[in-house]
Design a protein around this motif. Structure first.
Motif, short mmCIF file in Angstrom:
data_model
loop_
_atom_site.label_atom_id
_atom_site.label_comp_id
_atom_site.label_asym_id
_atom_site.label_seq_id
_atom_site.Cartn_x
_atom_site.Cartn_y
_atom_site.Cartn_z
N LYS A 88 85.07 63.93 81.14
CA LYS A 88 84.06 64.70 80.88
C LYS A 88 82.62 63.86 80.94
CE LYS A 88 86.53 67.23 77.42
NZ LYS A 88 86.99 67.46 75.87
N LEU A 89 82.83 62.66 80.79
CA LEU A 89 81.52 61.91 81.03
C LEU A 89 81.04 62.02 82.53
CD1 LEU A 89 82.43 58.82 78.81
CD2 LEU A 89 80.88 60.67 78.19
N ALA A 90 82.02 61.81 83.36
CA ALA A 90 81.62 62.08 84.83
C ALA A 90 81.10 63.49 85.15
CB ALA A 90 83.07 61.60 85.51
N ASP A 91 81.45 64.40 84.38
CA ASP A 91 81.24 65.79 84.93
C ASP A 91 79.82 65.88 84.08
OD1 ASP A 91 83.59 66.79 85.68
OD2 ASP A 91 84.42 67.48 83.81
N PHE A 92 79.51 65.22 82.93
CA PHE A 92 78.10 65.26 82.17
C PHE A 92 77.13 64.51 83.18
CE2 PHE A 92 74.92 62.59 80.25
CZ PHE A 92 74.21 63.62 79.85
N VAL A 93 77.50 63.33 83.88
CA VAL A 93 76.55 62.79 84.97
C VAL A 93 76.37 63.68 86.16
CG1 VAL A 93 76.61 60.97 86.34
CG2 VAL A 93 77.05 60.44 84.18
N ARG A 94 77.63 64.25 86.52
CA ARG A 94 77.20 65.38 87.81
C ARG A 94 76.48 66.45 87.50
NH1 ARG A 94 82.29 63.67 88.94
NH2 ARG A 94 83.41 65.36 87.73
N GLU A 95 76.39 66.91 86.26
CA GLU A 95 75.58 68.13 86.04
C GLU A 95 74.25 67.66 85.61
OE1 GLU A 95 77.66 70.27 82.86
OE2 GLU A 95 79.42 70.29 83.82
N ALA A 96 73.89 66.74 84.94
CA ALA A 96 72.57 66.12 84.46
C ALA A 96 72.04 65.52 85.51
CB ALA A 96 72.68 65.27 83.25
N THR A 146 70.17 65.85 88.64
CA THR A 146 69.73 66.68 89.63
C THR A 146 69.19 66.24 90.87
OG1 THR A 146 67.68 66.52 88.40
CG2 THR A 146 69.03 68.12 87.69
N ASP A 147 69.16 64.96 91.06
CA ASP A 147 68.77 64.37 92.19
C ASP A 147 69.79 63.74 92.85
OD1 ASP A 147 68.88 62.00 90.99
OD2 ASP A 147 67.00 61.51 91.17
N GLY A 148 70.96 63.65 92.47
CA GLY A 148 72.18 63.33 93.24
C GLY A 148 72.28 61.71 93.29
N THR A 181 64.01 61.99 82.32
CA THR A 181 63.58 63.32 82.50
C THR A 181 64.78 64.16 82.67
OG1 THR A 181 61.50 62.67 83.55
CG2 THR A 181 62.22 64.80 84.37
N GLU A 182 66.00 63.53 83.39
CA GLU A 182 67.06 64.52 83.68
C GLU A 182 67.62 64.62 82.35
OE1 GLU A 182 68.13 63.48 88.31
OE2 GLU A 182 68.57 62.07 86.48
N PHE A 183 67.78 63.65 81.56
CA PHE A 183 68.38 63.69 80.27
C PHE A 183 67.74 64.63 79.18
CE2 PHE A 183 69.56 61.82 76.00
CZ PHE A 183 70.94 61.75 76.21
#
Length: 67
Positions: free
Chosen positions: A41-49, A51-53, A60-62
């Motif tokens: 779930k943490l990795a999913d959060f990082v991928r979703e949040a 935005t610049d890859g 800003t993303e957070f």
């Protein structure tokens, strides 16, 4: 979550003060606060949040993620 709350949480997670949250910091924060989230779930959060890859979450993303 208000902007001020997001900034405070971000600062708590960003332990190295780099201005970016890495998955390792997120895991450490999770473990220090009860460890209720799983690594996937943490990795999913990082991928979703993230935005610049770049696999890091800026303030800003957070804030955008929680807006």
């Amino acid at each position: 979550m208000t902007e001020a709350e997001a900034e405070a949480v971000f600062a708590d997670i960003d332990t190295d003060g780099s201005g970016e949250i890495r998955l390792r910091e997120l895991r450490d924060y999770d473990l220090a606060n009860g460890g209720t989230l799983g690594g996937v779930k943490l990795a999913d959060f990082v991928r979703e949040a993230d935005t610049d890859g770049d696999r890091r979450i800026s303030l800003t993303e957070f804030k955008s993620y929680f807006a």
